[in-house]
Write an enzyme that holds these catalytic residues in place. Structure first.
Site, PDB file in Angstrom:
ATOM      1  CD  GLU A 195     -34.244   2.855 -19.508  1.00 37.86           C
ATOM      2  OE1 GLU A 195     -35.446   2.666 -19.744  1.00 37.86           O
ATOM      3  OE2 GLU A 195     -33.329   2.265 -20.106  1.00 37.86           O
ATOM      4  CD  GLU A 199     -37.005  -0.220 -17.416  1.00 40.52           C
ATOM      5  OE1 GLU A 199     -37.630  -1.156 -16.905  1.00 40.52           O
ATOM      6  OE2 GLU A 199     -36.641  -0.212 -18.606  1.00 40.52           O
ATOM      7  CG  ASN A 211     -31.907  -0.766 -18.022  1.00 41.90           C
ATOM      8  OD1 ASN A 211     -32.240  -1.902 -18.308  1.00 41.90           O
ATOM      9  ND2 ASN A 211     -32.609   0.295 -18.379  1.00 41.90           N
ATOM     10  CG  PHE A 237     -39.982  -2.499 -37.255  1.00 40.95           C
ATOM     11  CD1 PHE A 237     -38.968  -1.770 -37.861  1.00 40.95           C
ATOM     12  CD2 PHE A 237     -41.160  -1.830 -36.905  1.00 40.95           C
ATOM     13  CE1 PHE A 237     -39.105  -0.403 -38.090  1.00 40.95           C
ATOM     14  CE2 PHE A 237     -41.306  -0.472 -37.132  1.00 40.95           C
ATOM     15  CZ  PHE A 237     -40.269   0.243 -37.724  1.00 40.95           C
TER      16      PHE A 237
END
Length: 458
Positions: free
Chosen positions: A258, A271, A273, A331
């Protein structure tokens, strides 16, 4: 191994594990065999390594696919699988450790020649003393963080110390590690990630990039491939950087690098994943590569069957995450009983056949819910992922709007209308967005949605 269409395609028998809350879910019913995990809460069920290994042994399972979350990036789980002679469908524990700690990951990226944002690591005291070397605005992050947790933006000196201490407390609470670091906060960044595949024979390739800039509370809700932002030169550079970083740690399996990209298209490693991503379908639909199938083959020790020269991006894919939440209440999750549930219909297809179709193709990755089912408040409120593919971004956008209009959920609040409004907004159409766009413009977006709704009614 969790039930999936991939297991059917590859003729692999599946075993599902489930807790009491998931007893009646579709994934349990669709598996060849299912094992109940007794206990209260996640720590006694889906995060309990001993129980999961015991279930695998009991059923004679020879591999475990960890999915998106829970133990998917836990090196202790990988080690436990190895000790039990069970294949972990993912990378080795050392790669997960190398990228699991954000401070260590930054150092690894720097060593591999991949740019990172200017920042400082050290104790809370060190960070308080030396923050002026970074300059405001500053992003404070938990070293062991993820999923948007353990992050704070600080705009001035007066709020810095309290924010630093609060982030450290939050990091300890969420991740059991109070270590934090600071980095320069990039204004209006794009979130670009590169999908990579590596085998256990030192081969690493990329499947190009996805753009995941539309987020709320640091969590993605719309993703697309290819990125409408990157120039071809930057696309090549960022993909090559992702491969170089993966090679530097001997990475194998599917993984995602990312990056943040600023307004000058300079990119910075964010980072890694070390698992399959929620948004992997947009890459599958634009490259024709079944990423989960590749994961399974890699875990079985097979070399990659594809080379970099074979990979092409074709058309445009968009994914929308359908959530049980109320956008009008910032949200807030909205669990409850589904009084009516109907998904849009797509013709059965595969990524390979998509590449040949001049019209829209789509798929839904969901819990296979039905009217009368209950959305629990115990887990992430995501209901499904809706993905469409078409020949270009605009036709894909129109296809997604059509699909969202055929998605009907009643009894709970959802983000369906919000997604329709976002995709209809001139800022999305003209690609004038960033990772901060929704949080910064929420009231204006909701007003835009309400205005369009009133016009439809009149």
């Amino acid at each position: 191994m969790a039930y999936s269409t991939h297991s059917k395609k590859m003729e692999i028998e599946t075993v599902a594990i489930y807790n009491e809350a998931d007893r009646q879910t579709a994934f349990v019913k669709n598996a060849d065999e299912a094992i109940f995990l007794d206990g209260d809460g996640l720590n006694e069920t889906y995060l309990n390594i001993e129980k999961i290994i015991a279930a695998a042994k009991k059923t004679g399972a020879d591999a475990i696919h960890p999915g998106y979350g829970f133990l998917s990036e836990n090196p202790l789980f990988v080690t436990a699988c190895e000790k039990a002679n069970i294949i972990f469908i993912g990378p080795g524990a050392s790669a997960i450790q190398a990228m699991g700690n954000k401070i260590q990951a930054r150092a690894t990226a720097t060593k591999a020649g991949v740019p990172v944002t200017p920042g400082i690591t050290g104790s809370v005291e060190d960070l308080f003393k030396n923050y002026k070397d970074v300059g405001f605005p500053i992003l404070i992050k938990a070293a062991a963080g993820g999923g948007g947790k353990g992050m704070r933006v600080v705009n001035n000196e007066s709020e810095y110390q309290s924010a630093l201490e609060a982030t450290a407390r939050e990091a300890k609470s969420y991740f059991g590690d109070e270590t934090v670091y600071i980095e320069k906060y990039i204004d209006k960044p794009r979130h670009i990630e590169v999908q990579i595949l590596g085998d256990q024979h030192d081969n690493v390739i990329h499947l190009y990039e996805r753009e995941c800039s539309l987020q709320r509370r640091h969590q993605k809700i719309i993703e697309e491939a290819p990125s409408p932002t990157l120039s071809e030169n930057v696309r090549r550079q960022i993909c090559e950087a992702a491969v170089a970083l993966a090679k530097s740690i001997g990475y194998y399996s599917a993984g995602t690098m990312e990056f943040l990209v600023d307004e000058l298209q300079q990119f910075y490693f964010l980072e890694m994943n070390t698992r399959i991503q929620v948004e992997h379908p947009v890459t599958e639909l634009t490259t024709g590569i079944d990423i989960v199938e590749q994961q399974i083959n890699i875990a079985n020790g097979n070399p990659l069957s594809i080379q970099q020269k074979d990979i092409r991006q074709n058309g445009h894919a968009i994914e929308c995450r359908i959530y049980a939440e109320d956008p009008g209440q910032h949200f807030l999750p909205s669990p409850g009983l589904l009084s009516y549930y109907e998904e849009p219909l797509f013709e059965a297809s595969s990524p390979q056949t998509n590449m040949l179709s001049p019209v829209a193709t789509g798929r839904i990755d969901s819990m296979q819910l039905q009217t009368g089912d209950v959305i629990s408040g115990d887990f992430d409120p995501m209901i499904s992922k809706l993905i469409v593919w078409n020949k270009d971004r605009e036709t894909a956008r129109q296809s997604m709007l059509s699909a969202l209009g055929q998605y009907h959920i009643k009894g709970i609040k959802t983000n369906l209308e919000f997604l329709i409004g976002l995709l209809s907004h001139p800022d999305y159409i003209n690609n004038n967005i960033s990772t901060k766009y929704i949080d910064t413009n929420l009231e204006e977006i909701i007003h835009f949605i309400q205005t369009k709704k009133r016009k439809r009614i009149t």
